[in-house]
Design an enzyme around this catalytic site. Structure first.
Site, PDB file in Angstrom:
ATOM      1  N   TYR A  49       0.811  -1.219   0.000  1.00 37.73           N
ATOM      2  CA  TYR A  49       0.000   0.000   0.000  1.00 37.73           C
ATOM      3  C   TYR A  49       0.850   1.279   0.000  1.00 37.73           C
ATOM      4  O   TYR A  49       0.363   2.351   0.388  1.00 37.73           O
ATOM      5  CB  TYR A  49      -0.960  -0.007   1.192  1.00 37.73           C
ATOM      6  N   GLU A 126       2.427  -6.653  -8.262  1.00 37.76           N
ATOM      7  CA  GLU A 126       1.842  -7.207  -7.037  1.00 37.76           C
ATOM      8  C   GLU A 126       1.973  -8.723  -6.979  1.00 37.76           C
ATOM      9  O   GLU A 126       2.228  -9.282  -5.907  1.00 37.76           O
ATOM     10  CB  GLU A 126       0.368  -6.792  -6.934  1.00 37.76           C
TER      11      GLU A 126
END
Ligand code: IDP
Ligand code: MG
Length: 150
Positions: A49, A126
């Site tokens: 994040y 990711e």
């Protein structure tokens, strides 16, 4: 084949919705590539994040994602990134399309059940952040030609 990272976040796990998320992605025709059930470290949460660092909800977001285990998965298929985002619905559940997971199972933006990569490029990043290359399974299904045009 396009790949995307999917997380069933702590609220989804606690509420027994791992199966519901998997059912919807399988039913859509997407192919599972990898899965693991893990407690997210502070370091992984902050890296994942990083783009949100400094925003008002950042500290709460890190607490949320590290508060209980998550189910991390990689799914693939044509336009997998867009397809999965659509199946999840808009970030704010009250703006998510009827029939989407966030519409059907959530109320609050800070408890919105799932994560899905937002671009093809971020999907690749990711997947590499959450999984080692040897954890990704390359395989085919007998029905693939009835789901994938090419
Ligand atoms: P996304 O998960 O749909 O990609 P992002 O904008 O990337 O949404 O935000 C990441 C996550 O941060 C959201 O899924 C949600 O859990 C949380 N979040 C975003 N905005 C807010 C907010 O205004 N309040 C609380 N949590 C938020
Ligand atoms: Mg996002």
């Amino acid at each position: 084949m396009e790949r995307t990272l999917v997380l069933v976040k702590p609220d989804g796990v606690q509420r027994g919705l791992i199966g519901e998320v998997i059912v919807r992605l399988e039913r859509r025709g997407l192919r599972l590539v990898a899965a693991k059930f893990i407690a997210v470290s502070q370091e992984l949460a902050e890296t994942h994040y990083a783009i949100h660092k400094g925003k008002p909800f950042y500290d709460g977001l890190i607490r949320y994602i590290t508060s209980a285990p998550v189910m991390a998965m990689v799914w693939e298929g044509p336009n997998a990134v867009a397809a999965v985002r659509q199946t999840m619905g808009a970030t704010r559940p009250t703006e998510a399309a009827p029939g989407s997971l966030r519409h059907d199972f959530a109320l609050e933006i800070g408890r919105n059940l799932t994560h899905a990569s937002d671009t093809v490029e971020n999907g690749e990043k990711e997947v590499a952040l959450w999984f080692k290359s040897e954890e990704l399974v390359t395989w085919g299904r007998e029905i693939d030609r009835w789901v994938f045009e090419k």
